[in-house]
Scaffold this motif. Structure first.
Motif, PDB file in Angstrom:
ATOM      1  N   GLU A 157       3.882  12.065   3.374  1.00 56.04           N
ATOM      2  CA  GLU A 157       3.113  12.477   2.197  1.00 56.04           C
ATOM      3  C   GLU A 157       2.344  11.298   1.609  1.00 56.04           C
ATOM      4  N   THR A 158       2.996  10.133   1.555  1.00 49.41           N
ATOM      5  CA  THR A 158       2.321   8.938   1.046  1.00 49.41           C
ATOM      6  C   THR A 158       1.194   8.513   1.978  1.00 49.41           C
ATOM      7  N   LEU A 159       1.383   8.696   3.269  1.00 48.29           N
ATOM      8  CA  LEU A 159       0.326   8.387   4.234  1.00 48.29           C
ATOM      9  C   LEU A 159      -0.942   9.160   3.904  1.00 48.29           C
ATOM     10  N   LEU A 160      -0.785  10.430   3.524  1.00 53.76           N
ATOM     11  CA  LEU A 160      -1.947  11.240   3.158  1.00 53.76           C
ATOM     12  C   LEU A 160      -2.549  10.783   1.829  1.00 53.76           C
ATOM     13  N   LYS A 161      -1.685  10.515   0.845  1.00 58.20           N
ATOM     14  CA  LYS A 161      -2.171  10.125  -0.481  1.00 58.20           C
ATOM     15  C   LYS A 161      -2.912   8.796  -0.449  1.00 58.20           C
ATOM     16  N   SER A 186      -6.806   5.889   2.457  1.00 55.96           N
ATOM     17  CA  SER A 186      -7.927   4.944   2.393  1.00 55.96           C
ATOM     18  C   SER A 186      -7.438   3.510   2.256  1.00 55.96           C
ATOM     19  N   MET A 187      -6.375   3.290   1.489  1.00 58.29           N
ATOM     20  CA  MET A 187      -5.843   1.943   1.314  1.00 58.29           C
ATOM     21  C   MET A 187      -5.111   1.471   2.568  1.00 58.29           C
ATOM     22  N   LEU A 188      -4.291   2.340   3.155  1.00 56.37           N
ATOM     23  CA  LEU A 188      -3.498   1.951   4.320  1.00 56.37           C
ATOM     24  C   LEU A 188      -4.371   1.666   5.534  1.00 56.37           C
ATOM     25  N   CYS A 189      -5.512   2.334   5.626  1.00 52.48           N
ATOM     26  CA  CYS A 189      -6.398   2.124   6.775  1.00 52.48           C
ATOM     27  C   CYS A 189      -7.029   0.735   6.776  1.00 52.48           C
ATOM     28  N   LYS A 190      -6.946   0.035   5.666  1.00 51.77           N
ATOM     29  CA  LYS A 190      -7.522  -1.307   5.588  1.00 51.77           C
ATOM     30  C   LYS A 190      -6.557  -2.385   6.071  1.00 51.77           C
ATOM     31  N   ILE A 191      -5.294  -2.027   6.269  1.00 51.33           N
ATOM     32  CA  ILE A 191      -4.280  -3.013   6.649  1.00 51.33           C
ATOM     33  C   ILE A 191      -4.142  -3.045   8.169  1.00 51.33           C
TER      34      ILE A 191
END
Length: 662
Positions: A308-312, A315-320
Motif C-alpha cells: 500500500e505504501t509502495l502505491l502511495k 513518485s518518491m520511491l522511484c527516485k531512489i
C-alpha cells in the motif's frame, strides 16, 4: 493491560513526563483536586510499552542557556558547554509521537543512544577502517554485481556470522549461495520454498552476505504485506546489525521518517570526523567514503514498506536507486495490469528477488507474470509462453513440455518442499461435515428459492451479479444466519415467541441464541471446551470479519482469552498481539482469531498446535497459507487442522471445486 490513569502530557512531551494518578487514588482524593486535575488532561490508558524507548532517531546539541542548535545526528559528549538531546520513538507509538529527550533523562537507555551513535553516520565504520578501502572502491568502480569477483566462487563462500548466534540450516545456506550467485550474474530470481521453511531469514541473510562480503553499499528495499512488516523488521534486527527503517503510518508519521531517517547528511559525517580527530576543523573525508556516499546517500541500509505504501509513495520511491529489492508474497504482482505491479516495475533496482510459497495458484499464466516481471525481454508475451508450455486449448502439458519448463526455470526458481528438507511434526487435516440446524435449513431454502430462477436461467451475463449475490448469501448462511440481514432479529423473535407460549420469560439467553442458530457454532461449543481442557492453543480462520465478531462475542460470554488480527488491525498492534499469544501461558492465551487473507501470510504462530478453518477460501492456496502459520519451522507438537464444511449445501460444492485445484 495498561494502567488506568488520568494523564496530562504537555505538547512535545513523552508519557514519561505525563502527570498521572491511578484511578483509585483519584477517586479517593478530594473532589476539587479531581476537578483541577481533570481540567488539565483527558482520561486515557497509559500502556507500559509507551514508556520504553524503541529507537533514537536524531540528536542535536544545545547550550545550557540558549535555544537548541543545529541538528547533528550525533550524541554523547562534544565540545565543552554543549549538551545533547535525542529524538526518541517510543515502543507502541508512531513516529509522529516521537519526543525530544535530554541525555540526562535517558540514563537507563544508553544502549539505544550507543546504537544511534553506531548506525546514524552509516559510513562511520569506513572512517575507522572497518571496511577495506581498496575493496569498497574496487566494488564501486567495477560498476555493479556482475564484476564482484570476491563473490564469484559461491560454493566456497563462507557466509558471514549473524547476530545473536543465529545460524542457518544447511538447505538455507544452499539457498543463500544460490541467491548470491544470481546477484553476481545479474539475474533476477524467485525463492519459491514451501511456506514455513524460512524464506524471510534466507533473504535477509542474502542481503547481509552482499553487504558484508560483497561490500554492496545499498540501500535495499523490502516490500511485504502490511500484516508481516513487524515480523520482517524483527527478523532483520535479530539476524543483522543493519539499520532498517519501517516506512509506514500516517502522513505525519512518514514526514518524520523522511526528515530524520532518510537522507544522509555528509556534513554530519564531516563533523564526526572532526570531533574524532585532533583538529577542530572539519576533516577531509577519505575518497572511498565520499564515493560510498555518492552511491548511497541514504541513512538506512534497508527500507521496509508495504504494498500500500509502495502505491502511495511511488513518485518518491522511484527516485531512489536500490541495490536490491525483495518482494514478499510476490503473487501479489501477478496481475498484468494492476497498479501495484506497475508501481513495482517503475522502481530503480539493481537486482530483484521474489518470495512466494505459491508460484502457481490457479494457472500457468501467474508464473509467466512473475517471470515477465523479472525479465521482460526474455518473457515478453504471455500467449507465446502458454502455447510453449501448455497443451492444446490450454489443456494439461505433455511430459516434454513439463521437462522444458523445468529447464527454463532451473536458474530462476528455487523451490523445496518441507518433506524434502525438514523433519516437522505430523500434520493431520480433518474435514468435519456439519449439519444445518432446523432454523438454518428454513432460511437456506427461503434464500435459495428466491434466487433459483437466476441459477436455472442459463447464466446470462446480465444475471451474473444476482448469481454471485446468491452464492455469497448462501455461504454466509452456512457460517451463521446472523451474517444475513434481518435473520438475527427473526431468530430472536422466534425464540421469544416460543418461550412465552410455553409460559416462560421473554428474555432471551444470548449465549444460547448465538450457539443454537448455527450448526458450526453448535460444533465449536462442543469442540473448544475439550481443546481447552487438553491445553491446546487454537487458531481460527474465517473469510468474514463478521464471523470473527460473532466468535468474539461467544468467547466473551465463555470468558476465554483470545487475540484477533484482521485487515483493520493497525500495524503497531499486530506484532504485539502475536507476541502476547506466543509468550503467554496457556491460561492467558487460548484462541487466536484471524481473517484468512490478513492473518494467513508471513506470520509465525507455532505456539498453536490446532487450526480451525471455519470456512474455506475459493483459492485453496490461501487455506494452505493459513495452515502454515502453525505447521512450520519451530513447531514441536503434532498439528491438527479442522476444516468445517456444511453438508449438502453450496459450501460443499465450493469445497469440492477448490479441492480439485490442490
Amino acid at each position: 493491560m495498561g494502567k488506568q490513569a488520568y494523564a496530562s502530557p504537555a505538547a512535545g512531551m513523552s508519557y514519561r513526563d505525563a502527570g498521572w494518578l491511578a484511578r483509585d487514588k483519584l477517586e479517593g482524593a478530594r473532589i476539587q483536586l479531581a476537578r483541577n486535575f481533570l481540567a488539565k488532561g483527558e482520561e486515557i490508558n497509559i500502556e507500559e510499552e509507551w514508556l520504553v524507548v524503541d529507537r533514537v532517531v536524531a540528536g542535536r546539541s544545545f547550550k545550557s542557556r540558549s535555544r537548541p542548535g543545529a541538528s547533528l545526528g550525533l550524541g554523547g559528549g562534544g565540545a565543552v558547554g554543549l549538551r545533547w538531546e535525542f529524538l526518541v520513538k517510543w515502543r507502541g507509538l508512531e513516529y509522529s509521537d516521537a519526543t525530544w529527550e535530554r541525555e540526562e533523562d535517558l540514563q537507563g537507555d544508553q544502549e539505544h543512544i550507543a546504537r544511534f551513535q553506531r548506525i546514524r553516520p552509516r559510513t562511520a565504520a569506513d572512517l575507522e577502517g572497518a571496511v577495506p578501502e581498496g575493496k569498497r572502491a574496487a566494488c564501486l568502480k567495477a560498476g555493479g554485481p556482475g564484476h564482484m569477483t570476491q563473490l564469484r566462487d559461491v560454493q566456497a563462500l563462507q557466509l558471514p556470522s549473524f547476530c545473536n548466534g543465529r545460524k542457518l540450516r544447511s538447505y538455507q545456506e544452499e539457498a543463500v549461495r544460490w541467491m548470491v550467485s544470481n546477484y553476481v550474474a545479474g539475474r533476477n530470481c524467485i525463492l519459491g520454498d514451501e511456506m514455513g521453511l524460512g524464506k524471510t531469514a534466507q533473504s535477509v541473510s542474502c542481503l547481509e552476505t552482499l553487504r558484508q562480503l560483497g561490500y554492496v553499499p545499498g540501500p535495499f528495499l523490502l516490500v511485504a504485506p502490511l500484516t508481516t512488516l513487524g515480523h520482517w523488521q524483527r527478523e532483520i534486527q535479530t539476524w543483522t546489525d543493519m539499520n532498517v527503517v519501517l516506512y509506514a503510518g500516517s502522513r505525519a508519521d512518514r514526514q518524520v521518517i523522511l526528515e530524520h531517517e532518510f537522507k544522509f547528511d555528509p556534513d554530519t559525517l564531516a563533523a564526526m570526523a572532526a570531533r574524532a580527530g585532533a583538529s577542530s576543523r572539519p576533516a577531509k573525508l577519505p575518497s572511498h567514503v565520499t564515493s560510498g556516499l555518492a552511491a548511497n546517500p541514504y541513512r538506512f541500509n534497508a527500507l521496509l514498506i508495504s504494498y500500500e505504501t509502495l502505491l502511495k509513495e511511488q513518485s518518491m520511491l522511484c527516485k531512489i536507486p536500490f541495490s536490491a529489492a525483495v518482494f514478499d508474497e510476490a503473487h501479489k504482482l501477478k496481475g498484468a495490469t494492476s497498479s501495484t505491479r506497475a508501481a513495482a516495475m517503475a522502481l530503480r533496482t539493481g537486482w530483484t528477488l521474489l518470495l512466494t510459497g505459491t508460484p502457481i495458484q490457479n494457472h500457468l499464466g501467474e508464473l509467466w507474470a512473475m517471470l515477465n516481471f523479472l525479465d521482460r525481454e526474455e518473457y515478453p508475451d504471455q500467449d507465446a509462453f502458454m502455447e510453449q508450455y501448455m497443451g492444446p486449448n490450454g489443456g494439461p502439458p505433455s511430459m516434454d513440455q513439463v521437462n522444458a519448463l523445468r529447464g527454463c526455470l532451473s536458474g530462476l526458481l528455487l523451490r523445496r518442499m518441507k518433506e524434502d528438507v525438514e523433519t516437522l511434526p505430523e500434520k493431520e487435516e480433518v474435514v468435519v461435515w456439519v449439519e444445518l440446524t432446523g432454523e438454518q435449513q428454513e432460511f437456506y431454502k427461503a434464500i435459495y428459492s428466491k434466487q433459483v430462477g437466476a441459477l436455472l436461467g442459463g447464466g446470462a451475463k446480465s444475471d451474473m451479479p444476482g448469481m454471485r449475490n446468491l452464492a455469497m448469501e448462501l455461504r454466509k448462511l452456512c457460517c451463521h444466519p446472523f451474517l444475513c440481514d434481518g435473520l438475527e432479529e427473526e431468530s430472536r423473535m422466534r425464540r421469544v415467541i416460543k418461550q412465552t407460549e410455553a409460559g416462560g420469560s421473554a428474555t432471551v439467553n444470548e449465549l444460547e441464541l448465538l450457539v443454537r442458530a448455527s450448526g458450526k457454532m453448535v460444533l465449536l461449543n462442543k469442540l473448544l471446551p475439550k481443546l481447552r481442557k487438553e491445553g491446546r492453543r487454537v487458531l481460527i480462520f474465517s473469510q468474514f470479519t463478521r464471523v470473527l465478531d460473532l466468535l468474539e462475542d461467544y468467547f466473551a460470554m465463555m470468558a476465554w482469552p483470545h487475540e484477533r488480527i484482521d485487515g483493520n488491525t493497525k500495524g503497531k498492534d499486530r506484532q504485539v498481539r502475536i507476541d502476547r499469544f506466543t509468550n503467554g501461558s496457556d491460561e492467558e492465551c487460548f484462541i487466536f482469531l484471524l481473517s484468512t487473507r490478513a492473518g494467513g501470510q508471513g506470520i509465525t504462530l507455532t505456539a498453536a498446535d490446532t487450526a480451525i478453518l471455519y470456512d474455506s477460501d475459493w483459492n485453496p492456496q490461501n487455506d494452505l497459507q493459513a495452515m502454515a502459520r502453525c505447521h512450520r519451522i519451530g513447531q514441536s507438537k503434532e498439528v491438527t487442522i479442522y476444516r468445517l464444511v456444511t453438508k449438502a449445501t453450496y459450501e460443499e460444492h465450493l469445497f469440492n471445486t477448490a479441492s480439485r485445484k490442490y
